[in-house]
Design a protein around this motif. Structure first.
Motif, mmCIF file in Angstrom:
data_model
loop_
_atom_site.group_PDB
_atom_site.id
_atom_site.type_symbol
_atom_site.label_atom_id
_atom_site.label_comp_id
_atom_site.label_asym_id
_atom_site.label_seq_id
_atom_site.Cartn_x
_atom_site.Cartn_y
_atom_site.Cartn_z
ATOM 1 N N THR A 157 35.696 13.065 15.352
ATOM 2 C CA THR A 157 34.710 13.559 16.317
ATOM 3 C C THR A 157 35.433 13.797 17.637
ATOM 4 O O THR A 157 36.464 13.163 17.901
ATOM 5 C CB THR A 157 33.562 12.552 16.531
ATOM 6 N N PRO A 158 34.929 14.709 18.477
ATOM 7 C CA PRO A 158 35.631 15.014 19.727
ATOM 8 C C PRO A 158 35.885 13.762 20.568
ATOM 9 O O PRO A 158 34.959 13.056 20.948
ATOM 10 C CB PRO A 158 34.661 15.987 20.424
ATOM 11 N N SER A 159 37.177 13.499 20.818
ATOM 12 C CA SER A 159 37.539 12.258 21.509
ATOM 13 C C SER A 159 38.242 12.511 22.833
ATOM 14 O O SER A 159 38.419 11.599 23.631
ATOM 15 C CB SER A 159 38.461 11.422 20.622
ATOM 16 N N GLY A 160 38.700 13.763 23.047
ATOM 17 C CA GLY A 160 39.455 14.050 24.256
ATOM 18 C C GLY A 160 40.939 13.800 24.123
ATOM 19 O O GLY A 160 41.677 13.949 25.106
ATOM 20 N N THR A 161 41.375 13.408 22.947
ATOM 21 C CA THR A 161 42.794 13.173 22.706
ATOM 22 C C THR A 161 43.279 14.148 21.648
ATOM 23 O O THR A 161 42.785 14.121 20.525
ATOM 24 C CB THR A 161 43.046 11.734 22.236
ATOM 25 N N TYR A 162 44.237 14.976 21.999
ATOM 26 C CA TYR A 162 44.697 16.037 21.119
ATOM 27 C C TYR A 162 46.178 15.864 20.833
ATOM 28 O O TYR A 162 46.968 15.562 21.730
ATOM 29 C CB TYR A 162 44.405 17.402 21.760
ATOM 30 N N ASP A 163 46.553 16.057 19.561
ATOM 31 C CA ASP A 163 47.935 15.786 19.205
ATOM 32 C C ASP A 163 48.731 17.007 18.763
ATOM 33 O O ASP A 163 49.967 16.920 18.670
ATOM 34 C CB ASP A 163 48.014 14.671 18.146
ATOM 35 N N TYR A 164 48.060 18.111 18.490
ATOM 36 C CA TYR A 164 48.760 19.342 18.148
ATOM 37 C C TYR A 164 48.070 20.528 18.823
ATOM 38 O O TYR A 164 46.838 20.547 18.949
ATOM 39 C CB TYR A 164 48.810 19.566 16.637
ATOM 40 N N TRP A 165 48.914 21.502 19.195
ATOM 41 C CA TRP A 165 48.416 22.683 19.926
ATOM 42 C C TRP A 165 48.978 23.953 19.295
ATOM 43 O O TRP A 165 50.099 23.954 18.777
ATOM 44 C CB TRP A 165 48.875 22.627 21.380
ATOM 45 N N GLY A 166 48.204 25.019 19.400
ATOM 46 C CA GLY A 166 48.716 26.313 19.009
ATOM 47 C C GLY A 166 49.520 26.944 20.140
ATOM 48 O O GLY A 166 49.695 26.354 21.202
ATOM 49 N N GLN A 167 49.959 28.170 19.898
ATOM 50 C CA GLN A 167 50.800 28.857 20.881
ATOM 51 C C GLN A 167 49.987 29.609 21.913
ATOM 52 O O GLN A 167 50.522 30.026 22.945
ATOM 53 C CB GLN A 167 51.755 29.830 20.169
ATOM 54 N N GLY A 168 48.710 29.791 21.663
ATOM 55 C CA GLY A 168 47.824 30.427 22.618
ATOM 56 C C GLY A 168 47.627 31.910 22.362
ATOM 57 O O GLY A 168 48.481 32.576 21.769
ATOM 58 N N THR A 169 46.475 32.413 22.813
ATOM 59 C CA THR A 169 46.184 33.838 22.744
ATOM 60 C C THR A 169 45.565 34.260 24.071
ATOM 61 O O THR A 169 44.702 33.565 24.608
ATOM 62 C CB THR A 169 45.260 34.161 21.550
ATOM 63 N N GLN A 170 46.012 35.374 24.594
ATOM 64 C CA GLN A 170 45.586 35.821 25.920
ATOM 65 C C GLN A 170 44.242 36.522 25.837
ATOM 66 O O GLN A 170 44.043 37.428 25.006
ATOM 67 C CB GLN A 170 46.621 36.774 26.523
ATOM 68 N N VAL A 171 43.334 36.135 26.716
ATOM 69 C CA VAL A 171 42.052 36.824 26.890
ATOM 70 C C VAL A 171 41.996 37.327 28.324
ATOM 71 O O VAL A 171 42.144 36.544 29.267
ATOM 72 C CB VAL A 171 40.865 35.890 26.607
ATOM 73 N N THR A 172 41.799 38.615 28.479
ATOM 74 C CA THR A 172 41.703 39.219 29.796
ATOM 75 C C THR A 172 40.373 39.957 29.911
ATOM 76 O O THR A 172 40.077 40.834 29.074
ATOM 77 C CB THR A 172 42.856 40.202 30.042
ATOM 78 N N VAL A 173 39.592 39.577 30.906
ATOM 79 C CA VAL A 173 38.293 40.210 31.135
ATOM 80 C C VAL A 173 38.404 41.023 32.412
ATOM 81 O O VAL A 173 38.538 40.474 33.505
ATOM 82 C CB VAL A 173 37.179 39.165 31.249
ATOM 83 N N SER A 174 38.357 42.333 32.260
ATOM 84 C CA SER A 174 38.564 43.213 33.401
ATOM 85 C C SER A 174 37.948 44.582 33.127
ATOM 86 O O SER A 174 37.941 45.064 31.994
ATOM 87 C CB SER A 174 40.058 43.373 33.685
ATOM 88 N N ALA A 175 37.455 45.187 34.200
ATOM 89 C CA ALA A 175 36.907 46.533 34.080
ATOM 90 C C ALA A 175 38.031 47.574 34.147
ATOM 91 O O ALA A 175 37.806 48.743 33.922
ATOM 92 C CB ALA A 175 35.892 46.776 35.183
#
Length: 121
Positions: A103-121
């Motif tokens: 259950t969500p505990s606030g402790t994370y042990d592995y991460w992905g590399q990330g994906t960019q989200v850009t919100v712009s007109a």
């Protein structure tokens, strides 16, 4: 080894929608809670949403409540983030993370590399 691979980011206009995906491998996916984080330039990484291993429990940052939805498909080892009514302040790199518990505990042990989200007109 544990791998988390995000996809689905891109450029979108304000008010638009995107769906991010994170495919997990290297561990028993349905035993762990998962989460999405984001980090904007010059800001600290912040929790966007978390989801329990069964998908029954979910929590959201106040800034995205009512606009974003986290979900998961355990047979596909995938967690999603549906983002609607996007705002310029949602611009960030979005990361998938594995919680250390079921259950969500606030402790994370592995991460992905990330994906960019850009919100712009």
């Amino acid at each position: 080894q544990v791998q988390l691979v995000e996809s689905g980011g891109g450029l979108v206009q304000p008010g638009g929608s995107l769906r991010l995906s994170c495919v997990a491998s290297g561990f028993t996916f349905d035993r762990y809670a998962m989460a999405w984080y984001r980090q904007a330039p010059g800001k600290e990484r912040e929790l966007v949403a978390g989801i329990s291993r069964t998908g029954v429990l979910a929590n959201y940052a106040d800034s995205v409540q009512g606009r974003f939805t986290i979900s998961r498909d355990n047979p596909k080892n995938t967690v999603y983030l549906q983002m609607n009514s996007l705002k310029s302040e949602d611009t960030a790199v979005y990361y998938c993370a594995r919680d250390s518990r079921s259950t969500p505990s606030g402790t994370y042990d592995y991460w992905g590399q990330g994906t960019q989200v850009t919100v712009s007109a």
